[in-house]
Design a protein around this motif. Structure first.
Motif, PDB file in Angstrom:
ATOM      1  N   GLU A  21       0.823  -1.212   0.000  1.00  0.00           N
ATOM      2  CA  GLU A  21       0.000   0.000   0.000  1.00  0.00           C
ATOM      3  C   GLU A  21       0.855   1.258   0.000  1.00  0.00           C
ATOM      4  O   GLU A  21       0.590   2.212  -0.737  1.00  0.00           O
ATOM      5  CB  GLU A  21      -0.934  -0.011   1.219  1.00  0.00           C
ATOM      6  CG  GLU A  21      -1.794   1.233   1.372  1.00  0.00           C
ATOM      7  CD  GLU A  21      -2.848   1.395   0.294  1.00  0.00           C
ATOM      8  OE1 GLU A  21      -3.579   2.398   0.328  1.00  0.00           O
ATOM      9  OE2 GLU A  21      -2.939   0.522  -0.606  1.00  0.00           O
ATOM     10  N   ILE A  22       1.892   1.271   0.820  1.00  0.00           N
ATOM     11  CA  ILE A  22       2.778   2.436   0.875  1.00  0.00           C
ATOM     12  C   ILE A  22       3.480   2.638  -0.459  1.00  0.00           C
ATOM     13  O   ILE A  22       3.624   3.769  -0.950  1.00  0.00           O
ATOM     14  CB  ILE A  22       3.802   2.273   2.012  1.00  0.00           C
ATOM     15  CG1 ILE A  22       3.087   2.355   3.368  1.00  0.00           C
ATOM     16  CG2 ILE A  22       4.884   3.340   1.926  1.00  0.00           C
ATOM     17  CD1 ILE A  22       2.330   3.637   3.605  1.00  0.00           C
ATOM     18  N   VAL A 293       6.675   6.581   8.843  1.00  0.00           N
ATOM     19  CA  VAL A 293       5.665   6.734   9.890  1.00  0.00           C
ATOM     20  C   VAL A 293       4.318   6.212   9.408  1.00  0.00           C
ATOM     21  O   VAL A 293       3.612   5.489  10.128  1.00  0.00           O
ATOM     22  CB  VAL A 293       5.560   8.214  10.323  1.00  0.00           C
ATOM     23  CG1 VAL A 293       4.434   8.395  11.351  1.00  0.00           C
ATOM     24  CG2 VAL A 293       6.880   8.693  10.902  1.00  0.00           C
ATOM     25  N   VAL A 294       3.946   6.557   8.190  1.00  0.00           N
ATOM     26  CA  VAL A 294       2.670   6.093   7.649  1.00  0.00           C
ATOM     27  C   VAL A 294       2.682   4.575   7.489  1.00  0.00           C
ATOM     28  O   VAL A 294       1.695   3.896   7.787  1.00  0.00           O
ATOM     29  CB  VAL A 294       2.366   6.792   6.305  1.00  0.00           C
ATOM     30  CG1 VAL A 294       1.014   6.324   5.755  1.00  0.00           C
ATOM     31  CG2 VAL A 294       2.361   8.304   6.472  1.00  0.00           C
ATOM     32  N   ARG A 295       3.811   4.028   7.046  1.00  0.00           N
ATOM     33  CA  ARG A 295       3.923   2.569   6.922  1.00  0.00           C
ATOM     34  C   ARG A 295       3.757   1.890   8.280  1.00  0.00           C
ATOM     35  O   ARG A 295       3.032   0.892   8.401  1.00  0.00           O
ATOM     36  CB  ARG A 295       5.272   2.178   6.316  1.00  0.00           C
ATOM     37  CG  ARG A 295       5.453   0.645   6.230  1.00  0.00           C
ATOM     38  CD  ARG A 295       6.842   0.249   5.786  1.00  0.00           C
ATOM     39  NE  ARG A 295       7.070   0.562   4.376  1.00  0.00           N
ATOM     40  CZ  ARG A 295       7.809   1.561   3.938  1.00  0.00           C
ATOM     41  NH1 ARG A 295       8.413   2.387   4.813  1.00  0.00           N
ATOM     42  NH2 ARG A 295       7.966   1.772   2.656  1.00  0.00           N
ATOM     43  N   GLU A 296       4.411   2.419   9.292  1.00  0.00           N
ATOM     44  CA  GLU A 296       4.306   1.809  10.617  1.00  0.00           C
ATOM     45  C   GLU A 296       2.871   1.840  11.137  1.00  0.00           C
ATOM     46  O   GLU A 296       2.406   0.877  11.755  1.00  0.00           O
ATOM     47  CB  GLU A 296       5.233   2.512  11.611  1.00  0.00           C
ATOM     48  CG  GLU A 296       5.197   1.864  12.995  1.00  0.00           C
ATOM     49  CD  GLU A 296       6.079   2.563  14.019  1.00  0.00           C
ATOM     50  OE1 GLU A 296       5.905   2.281  15.230  1.00  0.00           O
ATOM     51  OE2 GLU A 296       6.934   3.381  13.618  1.00  0.00           O
ATOM     52  N   PHE A 297       2.172   2.947  10.874  1.00  0.00           N
ATOM     53  CA  PHE A 297       0.775   3.012  11.304  1.00  0.00           C
ATOM     54  C   PHE A 297      -0.047   1.896  10.663  1.00  0.00           C
ATOM     55  O   PHE A 297      -0.791   1.174  11.345  1.00  0.00           O
ATOM     56  CB  PHE A 297       0.168   4.371  10.960  1.00  0.00           C
ATOM     57  CG  PHE A 297      -1.328   4.399  11.101  1.00  0.00           C
ATOM     58  CD1 PHE A 297      -1.921   4.399  12.358  1.00  0.00           C
ATOM     59  CD2 PHE A 297      -2.142   4.384   9.977  1.00  0.00           C
ATOM     60  CE1 PHE A 297      -3.307   4.396  12.494  1.00  0.00           C
ATOM     61  CE2 PHE A 297      -3.521   4.379  10.105  1.00  0.00           C
ATOM     62  CZ  PHE A 297      -4.107   4.390  11.364  1.00  0.00           C
ATOM     63  N   LEU A 298       0.078   1.735   9.346  1.00  0.00           N
ATOM     64  CA  LEU A 298      -0.684   0.689   8.658  1.00  0.00           C
ATOM     65  C   LEU A 298      -0.285  -0.697   9.149  1.00  0.00           C
ATOM     66  O   LEU A 298      -1.138  -1.577   9.330  1.00  0.00           O
ATOM     67  CB  LEU A 298      -0.463   0.792   7.152  1.00  0.00           C
ATOM     68  CG  LEU A 298      -1.289   1.825   6.398  1.00  0.00           C
ATOM     69  CD1 LEU A 298      -0.934   1.793   4.926  1.00  0.00           C
ATOM     70  CD2 LEU A 298      -2.780   1.610   6.592  1.00  0.00           C
ATOM     71  N   SER A 303      -1.934  -5.423  11.903  1.00  0.00           N
ATOM     72  CA  SER A 303      -1.475  -6.500  12.781  1.00  0.00           C
ATOM     73  C   SER A 303      -2.527  -6.912  13.801  1.00  0.00           C
ATOM     74  O   SER A 303      -2.399  -7.976  14.421  1.00  0.00           O
ATOM     75  CB  SER A 303      -0.191  -6.084  13.508  1.00  0.00           C
ATOM     76  OG  SER A 303      -0.462  -5.104  14.510  1.00  0.00           O
ATOM     77  N   LYS A 304      -3.549  -6.086  13.978  1.00  0.00           N
ATOM     78  CA  LYS A 304      -4.626  -6.450  14.900  1.00  0.00           C
ATOM     79  C   LYS A 304      -5.412  -7.659  14.397  1.00  0.00           C
ATOM     80  O   LYS A 304      -6.133  -8.300  15.159  1.00  0.00           O
ATOM     81  CB  LYS A 304      -5.554  -5.252  15.126  1.00  0.00           C
ATOM     82  CG  LYS A 304      -4.907  -4.130  15.944  1.00  0.00           C
ATOM     83  CD  LYS A 304      -4.555  -4.608  17.331  1.00  0.00           C
ATOM     84  CE  LYS A 304      -3.961  -3.512  18.180  1.00  0.00           C
ATOM     85  NZ  LYS A 304      -3.606  -3.976  19.543  1.00  0.00           N
ATOM     86  N   GLY A 305      -5.312  -7.926  13.097  1.00  0.00           N
ATOM     87  CA  GLY A 305      -5.762  -9.207  12.573  1.00  0.00           C
ATOM     88  C   GLY A 305      -7.180  -9.293  12.069  1.00  0.00           C
ATOM     89  O   GLY A 305      -7.442 -10.027  11.108  1.00  0.00           O
ATOM     90  N   THR A 306      -8.115  -8.605  12.682  1.00  0.00           N
ATOM     91  CA  THR A 306      -9.512  -8.801  12.290  1.00  0.00           C
ATOM     92  C   THR A 306     -10.068  -7.638  11.473  1.00  0.00           C
ATOM     93  O   THR A 306     -11.258  -7.627  11.141  1.00  0.00           O
ATOM     94  CB  THR A 306     -10.398  -8.973  13.546  1.00  0.00           C
ATOM     95  OG1 THR A 306     -10.351  -7.776  14.339  1.00  0.00           O
ATOM     96  CG2 THR A 306      -9.943 -10.148  14.372  1.00  0.00           C
ATOM     97  N   TRP A 307      -9.229  -6.665  11.136  1.00  0.00           N
ATOM     98  CA  TRP A 307      -9.715  -5.474  10.447  1.00  0.00           C
ATOM     99  C   TRP A 307      -9.747  -5.675   8.931  1.00  0.00           C
ATOM    100  O   TRP A 307      -8.834  -6.241   8.339  1.00  0.00           O
ATOM    101  CB  TRP A 307      -8.833  -4.279  10.771  1.00  0.00           C
ATOM    102  CG  TRP A 307      -9.070  -3.744  12.142  1.00  0.00           C
ATOM    103  CD1 TRP A 307      -8.505  -4.183  13.315  1.00  0.00           C
ATOM    104  CD2 TRP A 307      -9.937  -2.672  12.498  1.00  0.00           C
ATOM    105  NE1 TRP A 307      -8.969  -3.446  14.373  1.00  0.00           N
ATOM    106  CE2 TRP A 307      -9.851  -2.512  13.903  1.00  0.00           C
ATOM    107  CE3 TRP A 307     -10.774  -1.826  11.786  1.00  0.00           C
ATOM    108  CZ2 TRP A 307     -10.581  -1.542  14.593  1.00  0.00           C
ATOM    109  CZ3 TRP A 307     -11.495  -0.865  12.462  1.00  0.00           C
ATOM    110  CH2 TRP A 307     -11.399  -0.733  13.850  1.00  0.00           C
ATOM    111  N   GLN A 308     -10.820  -5.175   8.307  1.00  0.00           N
ATOM    112  CA  GLN A 308     -10.892  -5.042   6.862  1.00  0.00           C
ATOM    113  C   GLN A 308     -10.644  -3.578   6.528  1.00  0.00           C
ATOM    114  O   GLN A 308     -11.395  -2.703   6.972  1.00  0.00           O
ATOM    115  CB  GLN A 308     -12.261  -5.460   6.331  1.00  0.00           C
ATOM    116  CG  GLN A 308     -12.488  -6.963   6.307  1.00  0.00           C
ATOM    117  CD  GLN A 308     -13.773  -7.297   5.580  1.00  0.00           C
ATOM    118  OE1 GLN A 308     -14.844  -6.788   5.913  1.00  0.00           O
ATOM    119  NE2 GLN A 308     -13.687  -8.162   4.575  1.00  0.00           N
TER     120      GLN A 308
END
Length: 330
Positions: A21-22, A293-298, A303-308
Motif C-alpha cells: 500500500e505504501i 511513519v505512515v507505513r508503521e501506522f498501517l 497486525s490487529k488481525g480482524t480489520w478489513q
C-alpha cells in the motif's frame, strides 16, 4: 445502527499489506507534478496559517460542482479585530438547488504551538478542511455514490480522535445524531471555545435545547497514551461513550493525526478499544508526509488481525489519502 453507514466507493482498493500500500500511494504521489500537490503547490507542512489568532473558513457548496478538496473555496482571513463571537455558524441558502455557503470561525493558540512540546492541534490543518468540504458537498447535493448513507448518518454517533481546533465537530455535527470531539486535556479549552464561538449559548456545562444547532456536540478528554498505559480490562471504562443508553460508536474519525512514531502504538490501541466489531466504521485521513511513519501506522493497524481496510478513492486528491476500516468478529 446498520453497518452500511459507510459505502466504500467503486474503485476503492482493499488494503492487506502495508508495504504494498505504501509503495502504491507514494509512487502515485511522487509522479504527481509538484505544482499539483496540495494547496499552493506546497507539500508537507499542512497547516493553514499558524500566525493568525482567528481564521474564517467558508465552504461553498454547489449543485453543479463536482465535490473537491480544493482550498480555493476556503476564505482564510485574519478576523482578530472583527470577530463575530457568540453568533452561530452561518449557512446561507435560498432553495434546494441553490449554492450554499457555510461560514465557521476558529480561534487558534499560536503560543501553545510553539511552547508545548508536540502540540500540533492548536492550529488548523488543511486536511480537515478538505475532508469537511467533500462530506458537506455530498450531503447537500447527493450523488449516485456518496460515502455515507445520509439517513443512517443522521442516526449515527460520531467520535473524533485528535480533534485539534474542533473544526469537524462544528462543520459536521448537524449531519449526525451526536458528535463527540476528543483530544488531550490542554487542547479541550480551545475546542470548547470554538464550539461556543460558532453556536450561540453552547457551553461545556450547559446543554442547548435538543435539536438546536450545536446541541449534539460534546467535548471530552481522550489521551491515547493514558489509555495505552491502563490494563486492558480497564481501557473500556476510560474513553467517552455516546449519551444514548446502550449506544456504541458508529463512526470514528481520525484526521491528520499520523505524524509522530511515538504516538502510533497508543493511537492504534485506542482505535481497537473504542470500536465495536461489525458495527463501527473508522476513517483515517492522512496527509502523506514521512513514509516510514505512515507505513508503521498501517502495519500496526493491520497486525490487529480482524480489520478489513480499504483505500477510499475518488474523494480527496493527493497528498491526502483516506483509509476506511471495520473490525470483524474474531
Amino acid at each position: 445502527m446498520d453497518s452500511n453507514l459507510l459505502r466504500v466507493p467503486d474503485g476503492s482498493e482493499s488494503v492487506t499489506d502495508a508495504d504494498e500500500e505504501i509503495f502504491l500511494v507514494y509512487t502515485a504521489l511522487n509522479q504527481k507534478p509538484t505544482d499539483q500537490i496540495g494547496p499552493d503547490g506546497f507539500r508537507g507542512l499542512g497547516h493553514v496559517d499558524s500566525r493568525k489568532d482567528i481564521i474564517s473558513i467558508r465552504f461553498e457548496l454547489t449543485a453543479l460542482s463536482h465535490p473537491t478538496s480544493s482550498l480555493s473555496k476556503v476564505a482564510e482571513d485574519n478576523l482578530a479585530s472583527k470577530s463575530r463571537k457568540g453568533k452561530s455558524a452561518r449557512r446561507t441558502c435560498n432553495h434546494a438547488d441553490a449554492p450554499q455557503t457555510i461560514e465557521i470561525e476558529l480561534a487558534q493558540d499560536k503560543t501553545a504551538l510553539r511552547s508545548r512540546k508536540g502540540d500540533t492541534g492548536s492550529v488548523l490543518w488543511r486536511a480537515s478542511i478538505a475532508f469537511a468540504q467533500v462530506i458537506l458537498q455530498q450531503h447537500q447535493f447527493p450523488q449516485s455514490n456518496p460515502l455515507f448513507d445520509k439517513d443512517l448518518l443522521r442516526k449515527s454517533h460520531i467520535l473524533e480522535l485528535g480533534a485539534g481546533t474542533g473544526l469537524l465537530s462544528i462543520a459536521l455535527s448537524a449531519l449526525a445524531k451526536s458528535y463527540t470531539a476528543t483530544d488531550i486535556a490542554p487542547l479541550l479549552p480551545l475546542i470548547r471555545k470554538n464550539v461556543a464561538l460558532n453556536f450561540t449559548g453552547w457551553t461545556y456545562n450547559t446543554r442547548l435545547q435538543e435539536g438546536s444547532p450545536g446541541s449534539n456536540i460534546c467535548v471530552e478528554e481522550l489521551d491515547w497514551e493514558t489509555l495505552l498505559s491502563l490494563p486492558p480490562a480497564r481501557r473500556s471504562h476510560y474513553y467517552p461513550k455516546p449519551a444514548e443508553p446502550n449506544a456504541e460508536w458508529d463512526l470514528v474519525l481520525i484526521v491528520d493525526c499520523i505524524y509522530h512514531p511515538s504516538l502510533l502504538p497508543a493511537l492504534v490501541e485506542t482505535i481497537e478499544t473504542v470500536c465495536t466489531a461489525a458495527k463501527t466504521w473508522v476513517l483515517v485521513i492522512v496527509e502523506l508526509r514521512q513514509e516510514d511513519v505512515v507505513r508503521e501506522f498501517l502495519e500496526r493497524w493491520l497486525s490487529k488481525g480482524t480489520w478489513q481496510l480499504f483505500r477510499v478513492e475518488g474523494l480527496l486528491e493527493l497528498p491526502y489519502v483516506i483509509w476506511a476500516g471495520q473490525k470483524g468478529v474474531p
